[in-house]
Write a protein that holds these residues in place. Structure first.
Motif, PDB file in Angstrom:
ATOM      1  N   THR A 176       0.832  -1.207   0.000  1.00 31.12           N
ATOM      2  CA  THR A 176       0.000   0.000   0.000  1.00 31.12           C
ATOM      3  C   THR A 176       0.866   1.255   0.000  1.00 31.12           C
ATOM      4  O   THR A 176       0.616   2.206  -0.754  1.00 31.12           O
ATOM      5  N   CYS A 177       1.888   1.254   0.845  1.00 30.76           N
ATOM      6  CA  CYS A 177       2.769   2.417   0.948  1.00 30.76           C
ATOM      7  C   CYS A 177       3.496   2.669  -0.364  1.00 30.76           C
ATOM      8  O   CYS A 177       3.598   3.815  -0.826  1.00 30.76           O
ATOM      9  N   THR A 178       3.987   1.622  -0.990  1.00 36.00           N
ATOM     10  CA  THR A 178       4.690   1.764  -2.275  1.00 36.00           C
ATOM     11  C   THR A 178       3.767   2.341  -3.330  1.00 36.00           C
ATOM     12  O   THR A 178       4.152   3.230  -4.105  1.00 36.00           O
ATOM     13  N   ARG A 179       2.532   1.856  -3.377  1.00 37.46           N
ATOM     14  CA  ARG A 179       1.573   2.342  -4.367  1.00 37.46           C
ATOM     15  C   ARG A 179       1.246   3.816  -4.121  1.00 37.46           C
ATOM     16  O   ARG A 179       1.181   4.614  -5.067  1.00 37.46           O
ATOM     17  N   GLU A 180       1.044   4.204  -2.861  1.00 35.48           N
ATOM     18  CA  GLU A 180       0.702   5.589  -2.553  1.00 35.48           C
ATOM     19  C   GLU A 180       1.873   6.528  -2.830  1.00 35.48           C
ATOM     20  O   GLU A 180       1.671   7.650  -3.325  1.00 35.48           O
ATOM     21  N   ILE A 181       3.093   6.093  -2.526  1.00 38.97           N
ATOM     22  CA  ILE A 181       4.272   6.907  -2.820  1.00 38.97           C
ATOM     23  C   ILE A 181       4.410   7.117  -4.325  1.00 38.97           C
ATOM     24  O   ILE A 181       4.694   8.225  -4.796  1.00 38.97           O
ATOM     25  N   TYR A 186       3.884  10.742  -8.947  1.00 40.72           N
ATOM     26  CA  TYR A 186       3.381  11.014 -10.287  1.00 40.72           C
ATOM     27  C   TYR A 186       2.479  12.242 -10.307  1.00 40.72           C
ATOM     28  O   TYR A 186       2.473  12.997 -11.280  1.00 40.72           O
ATOM     29  N   LEU A 187       1.707  12.447  -9.245  1.00 38.24           N
ATOM     30  CA  LEU A 187       0.842  13.621  -9.195  1.00 38.24           C
ATOM     31  C   LEU A 187       1.667  14.896  -9.069  1.00 38.24           C
ATOM     32  O   LEU A 187       1.316  15.941  -9.633  1.00 38.24           O
ATOM     33  N   LEU A 188       2.766  14.827  -8.299  1.00 38.03           N
ATOM     34  CA  LEU A 188       3.614  16.001  -8.130  1.00 38.03           C
ATOM     35  C   LEU A 188       4.330  16.365  -9.425  1.00 38.03           C
ATOM     36  O   LEU A 188       4.412  17.534  -9.801  1.00 38.03           O
ATOM     37  N   HIS A 189       4.857  15.380 -10.110  1.00 38.84           N
ATOM     38  CA  HIS A 189       5.516  15.631 -11.398  1.00 38.84           C
ATOM     39  C   HIS A 189       5.354  14.392 -12.266  1.00 38.84           C
ATOM     40  O   HIS A 189       6.088  13.421 -12.105  1.00 38.84           O
ATOM     41  N   PRO A 190       4.389  14.411 -13.170  1.00 39.52           N
ATOM     42  CA  PRO A 190       4.062  13.207 -13.943  1.00 39.52           C
ATOM     43  C   PRO A 190       5.134  12.858 -14.972  1.00 39.52           C
ATOM     44  O   PRO A 190       5.345  13.609 -15.933  1.00 39.52           O
ATOM     45  N   PRO A 191       5.833  11.729 -14.819  1.00 38.27           N
ATOM     46  CA  PRO A 191       6.813  11.336 -15.832  1.00 38.27           C
ATOM     47  C   PRO A 191       6.157  10.970 -17.151  1.00 38.27           C
ATOM     48  O   PRO A 191       6.811  10.948 -18.189  1.00 38.27           O
ATOM     49  N   MET A 192       4.830  10.711 -17.131  1.00 34.82           N
ATOM     50  CA  MET A 192       4.140  10.350 -18.371  1.00 34.82           C
ATOM     51  C   MET A 192       4.166  11.464 -19.400  1.00 34.82           C
ATOM     52  O   MET A 192       4.007  11.227 -20.587  1.00 34.82           O
ATOM     53  N   TRP A 204      -4.125   8.860 -18.152  1.00 38.27           N
ATOM     54  CA  TRP A 204      -3.733   8.231 -16.880  1.00 38.27           C
ATOM     55  C   TRP A 204      -4.325   8.991 -15.696  1.00 38.27           C
ATOM     56  O   TRP A 204      -4.886   8.387 -14.777  1.00 38.27           O
ATOM     57  N   TYR A 205      -4.204  10.334 -15.713  1.00 32.52           N
ATOM     58  CA  TYR A 205      -4.659  11.109 -14.569  1.00 32.52           C
ATOM     59  C   TYR A 205      -6.175  11.059 -14.414  1.00 32.52           C
ATOM     60  O   TYR A 205      -6.692  10.889 -13.309  1.00 32.52           O
ATOM     61  N   THR A 206      -6.921  11.246 -15.516  1.00 36.31           N
ATOM     62  CA  THR A 206      -8.379  11.269 -15.402  1.00 36.31           C
ATOM     63  C   THR A 206      -8.933   9.915 -14.987  1.00 36.31           C
ATOM     64  O   THR A 206      -9.913   9.843 -14.231  1.00 36.31           O
ATOM     65  N   ARG A 207      -8.306   8.833 -15.453  1.00 34.85           N
ATOM     66  CA  ARG A 207      -8.747   7.499 -15.023  1.00 34.85           C
ATOM     67  C   ARG A 207      -8.537   7.329 -13.518  1.00 34.85           C
ATOM     68  O   ARG A 207      -9.428   6.856 -12.796  1.00 34.85           O
TER      69      ARG A 207
END
Length: 343
Positions: A176-181, A186-192, A204-207
């Motif tokens: 859980t922690c790994t997924r949330e981190i 990604y929300l702070l700076h999306p590599p996508m 990705w973000y809207t989904r």
């Protein structure tokens, strides 16, 4: 203190009378004023606030006048003025205007815009730094913890039932922690944005937003959007983030629609919801004033500043049918944008 007042003919625009306050304010004598026209007070095309050509009076214009002009003192010093005036019959047809010097207010507004611009850039840089720390440091630490737990798990058969249950809980907490981190990074700076381009990052973000909030997001964009410069892509992504956050926190709408289109020389983004709309007065008030975190005005200020930094514009229409945010950004060449921002 008396307010500068000037009267001029509407056919020739030549001054026919000025008061003592106007003489003191502009530095011209009354005799000099009577040889000048209203346009002689206007600066040439160098307005740093609007970038537009200074206004020239239309002799056939409306009987009332209320606007802002850039004038100049006799010594050449720029003077920003708020002008109000009325037309009347006086030596033919004339207009009398009252002038209010707003130079200091304009200067303060420009300083505030510059400060806001620096704050927005600092925020993006800090987000990028934290995202990198989460990815490079915290994620690596969690990876090492996973390895250690794996070593312990090899001896799980010799552990007491309570210890085995605690070990299983630790694996689940670690996951859980790994997924949330990862999500936070990604929300702070999306590599996508670099890996998948703007359309991929928005998908990705809207989904993820729909899964987290329960708000259905419809994303509409052409399949051939083309290359979008990095700074434009990041700005559009941030505005989508903030707009959807406002939908979730304030509008009460259960759905939102995002449209992205490419026009000649520009890219257009709209985010629309069917919520209760922004409360009356919020859009009209001074958006530079920071208020409580629950107010949508703070986010609106940031979005407007992000668009302004790139030479674009942001408009908001809101009512009982919902709110629509429209952003238009110019698509300059990367080199031209870099050269322009470096000055």
């Amino acid at each position: 203190m008396p307010q500068p007042m000037l009267a001029y003919r509407l056919d020739t625009l030549r001054f026919i009378a000025v008061n003592d306050a106007a003489v003191r304010h502009y530095g011209y004598s009354r005799r000099e004023f009577l040889t000048m026209t209203i346009n002689d007070l206007c600066l040439p095309d160098d307005d740093p606030w609007s970038g537009a050509e200074p206004p020239r009076l239309d002799p056939a214009g409306p009987p009332g006048l209320r606007t802002t002009w850039r004038h100049r003192h006799k010594d050449g010093t720029p003077i920003d003025v708020a002008v109000s005036g009325v037309s009347l019959v006086f030596n033919g047809r004339a207009r009398v205007i009252a002038v209010n010097d707003i130079t200091e207010r304009k200067r303060a507004e420009e300083e505030l815009r510059q400060l806001s611009s620096r704050l927005v850039r600092s925020q993006d840089e800090e987000r990028r730094r934290i995202a990198r720390e989460l990815h490079d440091a915290t994620s690596q630490t969690l990876g090492a913890l996973a390895i250690n737990l794996g070593v312990v798990n090899e001896s799980a058969g010799s552990l007491k039932p309570e210890a085995r249950e605690a070990l299983g809980d630790s694996f689940r907490l670690l996951e859980t922690c790994t997924r949330e981190i990862r999500t936070m990074s990604y929300l702070l700076h999306p590599p996508m944005l670099e890996e998948l381009s703007l359309p991929g990052a928005l998908h990705w973000y809207t989904r993820g937003f729909t899964e987290r909030s329960g708000t259905q997001v419809y994303l509409e964009m052409p399949p051939d959007l083309g290359d979008v410069p990095g700074d434009v892509a990041l700005t559009l992504y941030r505005i989508v983030q903030e707009s959807l956050a406002n939908v979730y926190r304030h509008s009460g709408s259960r759905s939102a629609t995002i449209r992205l289109s490419r026009e000649p020389g520009e890219i257009v983004l709209t985010v629309a919801d069917r919520g209760r709309g922004i409360p009356p007065g919020v859009l009209e008030r001074d958006l530079g004033k920071q208020s409580s975190g629950s107010s949508p005005g703070v986010g609106i200020t940031g979005m407007k500043e992000k668009a302004r930094q790139l030479g674009g514009r942001l408009e908001i229409q809101s009512g009982i049918q919902g709110t629509t945010v429209t952003v238009v950004l110019p698509l300059l060449q990367e080199g031209a944008r870099s050269a322009g921002s470096s000055g």
